[in-house]
Structures are given as C-alpha cells and as structure tokens.
Design a protein around this motif. Structure first.
Motif, PDB file in Angstrom:
ATOM      1  N   GLN A   1      37.314  38.031  34.453  1.00 37.38           N
ATOM      2  CA  GLN A   1      38.350  38.136  33.435  1.00 37.38           C
ATOM      3  C   GLN A   1      38.607  36.792  32.736  1.00 37.38           C
ATOM      4  OE1 GLN A   1      40.109  41.265  32.702  1.00 37.38           O
ATOM      5  NE2 GLN A   1      38.175  41.768  33.682  1.00 37.38           N
ATOM      6  N   VAL A   2      38.864  35.763  33.518  1.00 35.51           N
ATOM      7  CA  VAL A   2      39.180  34.450  32.953  1.00 35.51           C
ATOM      8  C   VAL A   2      37.950  33.853  32.262  1.00 35.51           C
ATOM      9  CG1 VAL A   2      39.959  32.094  33.495  1.00 35.51           C
ATOM     10  CG2 VAL A   2      41.052  34.054  34.599  1.00 35.51           C
TER      11      VAL A   2
ATOM     12  N   LEU B   1      37.601  35.239  28.825  1.00 30.90           N
ATOM     13  CA  LEU B   1      38.597  34.636  27.928  1.00 30.90           C
ATOM     14  C   LEU B   1      38.172  33.222  27.505  1.00 30.90           C
ATOM     15  CD1 LEU B   1      41.823  35.854  29.738  1.00 30.90           C
ATOM     16  CD2 LEU B   1      41.081  36.517  27.418  1.00 30.90           C
ATOM     17  N   LEU B   2      37.667  32.450  28.455  1.00 35.90           N
ATOM     18  CA  LEU B   2      37.225  31.091  28.134  1.00 35.90           C
ATOM     19  C   LEU B   2      36.024  31.095  27.187  1.00 35.90           C
ATOM     20  CD1 LEU B   2      37.653  29.406  31.630  1.00 35.90           C
ATOM     21  CD2 LEU B   2      39.018  28.964  29.574  1.00 35.90           C
TER      22      LEU B   2
ATOM     23  N   TRP C   1      48.219  34.433  40.091  1.00 37.19           N
ATOM     24  CA  TRP C   1      47.289  34.986  41.072  1.00 37.19           C
ATOM     25  C   TRP C   1      47.653  34.543  42.488  1.00 37.19           C
ATOM     26  CZ3 TRP C   1      42.760  32.672  43.611  1.00 37.19           C
ATOM     27  CH2 TRP C   1      41.912  33.607  44.206  1.00 37.19           C
TER      28      TRP C   1
ATOM     29  N   THR D   1      33.849  29.629  36.759  1.00 36.17           N
ATOM     30  CA  THR D   1      35.225  30.043  37.063  1.00 36.17           C
ATOM     31  C   THR D   1      35.309  30.666  38.451  1.00 36.17           C
ATOM     32  OG1 THR D   1      35.609  30.381  34.698  1.00 36.17           O
ATOM     33  CG2 THR D   1      37.184  31.396  36.210  1.00 36.17           C
TER      34      THR D   1
ATOM     35  N   MET E   1      38.674  37.792  39.145  1.00 39.00           N
ATOM     36  CA  MET E   1      39.396  36.797  38.349  1.00 39.00           C
ATOM     37  C   MET E   1      38.427  35.986  37.497  1.00 39.00           C
ATOM     38  SD  MET E   1      42.534  37.352  38.810  1.00 39.00           S
ATOM     39  CE  MET E   1      43.200  35.936  37.936  1.00 39.00           C
TER      40      MET E   1
ATOM     41  N   TYR F   1      45.547  28.823  31.683  1.00 38.78           N
ATOM     42  CA  TYR F   1      44.758  28.796  32.923  1.00 38.78           C
ATOM     43  C   TYR F   1      45.663  28.512  34.119  1.00 38.78           C
ATOM     44  CZ  TYR F   1      40.599  27.912  35.816  1.00 38.78           C
ATOM     45  OH  TYR F   1      39.629  27.963  36.779  1.00 38.78           O
TER      46      TYR F   1
ATOM     47  N   VAL G   1      47.741  31.580  34.875  1.00 42.23           N
ATOM     48  CA  VAL G   1      46.981  32.653  35.533  1.00 42.23           C
ATOM     49  C   VAL G   1      46.753  32.317  37.009  1.00 42.23           C
ATOM     50  CG1 VAL G   1      44.709  33.790  35.635  1.00 42.23           C
ATOM     51  CG2 VAL G   1      45.888  33.559  33.455  1.00 42.23           C
TER      52      VAL G   1
END
Length: 196
Positions: A187-188, A191-192, A172, A100, A184, A165, A168
C-alpha cells in the motif's frame, strides 16, 4: 567491535577490542527497561533508580554508559535512526514496495521501541527526528530520480510525504499492526511510487 591503531616505533599495530558480552547485556537491559517504563508512565516521572531496578543493574552501571536519562533516551533514538540510515543505503536500490517492506519489517521487529516512542508524550523528539530523517531520505531519492513536478515546491512535497509516512507508521504501530509488513509495503509503496 572497536579498532584501535597505535604507532609504536614506526610500526602500526591494530588492536581489536571486543565489547564484553556482559556490557552488551547490561546496555540492552537498560534500553529495554527505559522503554518498558515509558509505556507505563511519563518520561519525566522515570528516575535513574527506576531504570536500574527494572534492568536489574546498579545505578553506577547506567552512569558508566550514559550521563543521565536524557542521554540514554537520545542515544536510544539515535541508534534506531542510524540503523534506518544503514538500511536505506542498500534498500534504495530496490523498488519502492520491496524497500518499504524492509522498513515495515524493521518497525515490526522493534515494536517495543516504536510503539513507545510514537505513543509516548515523553518522547516528542523521536517523532520530529524520524520525520527529519525521512525528509532527508526522500530528498535524496527525489534528486536521484529526477522526476520532480515543477508545479510543487520541493520542501512542501517532502514535508507532506514525510508527515504522511510517519502518520501511517504511527497508526499501524499504535493499532497493533493490523496488517502484515508485506501488505503495508504494498500500500505505502504504491503511494510513494506516485510521487517519485
């Protein structure tokens, strides 16, 4: 670099054709011009002459590379989708956070493109193509991981994750990238990880 193969009297001859630097420079100027113009007015209002003036090229130069402004926009979008596909080929070997991070660094380094495409009312096709690209990529990961929750329909889950996604990334980019790509990604990526 383009490779041409010619069969001449039973011999295969490879010819390397380099794209002239001036051609590359013109294409880049044209692409930047259309992005800059899209940040100022709607795509429908932009003319080939506007693009030519901004890129400091003749209209004929644009027509050497693109059939019209729609072809230009389509090729510009496809160029970035293809680059993301290329990144995904090797980034999928990394953990979610690291992969990511690479994508958020790509979004940051192509800020003009992403900010224009995600903020512009004249390029709704980008958002849908970006979403479809993500759904395809996440589908491949889901099948690779083999950890599908049987209670959730695959299409619903992939559309949910893909849409989140895109949202977000859009947030951003359009808020001026308030967090670094590393933050980022952390955080992302977390979540993934929960969904894959």
């Amino acid at each position: 670099m383009i490779l041409f193969m010619t069969l001449w009297m039973g011999l295969v001859i490879l010819t390397v054709s380099k794209v002239d630097r001036r051609v590359l420079k013109s294409r880049e100027a044209i692409k930047n011009a259309v992005l800059e113009l899209m940040s100022e007015k709607t795509f429908d209002e932009i003319t080939i002459q506007d693009i030519a003036d901004r890129a400091n090229v003749n209209r004929s130069t644009i027509y050497l590379h693109y059939t019209d402004k729609f072809d230009l926009l389509d090729k510009l979008i496809e160029e970035h989708i293809e680059e993301m596909r290329n990144i995904a080929e090797w980034a999928c070997e990394l953990d979610w956070i690291e992969a990511t991070r690479i994508f958020f660094e790509y979004f940051e380094s192509h800020y003009l493109f992403f900010s224009t495409m995600l903020a512009s009312k004249g390029a709704p096709s980008f958002r849908s193509r970006f979403l479809e690209y993500l759904i395809g990529s996440f589908r491949s990961e889901l099948h690779k991981e083999g950890t599908k929750d049987q209670r959730i329909d695959e299409d619903v889950m992939l559309r949910f994750i893909g849409t989140a996604y895109v949202g977000v990334v859009e947030w951003w980019i359009t808020t001026g990238m308030p967090y670094s790509p590393a933050v980022m990604a952390q955080q992302v990526g977390l979540l993934l990880e929960r969904h894959f």
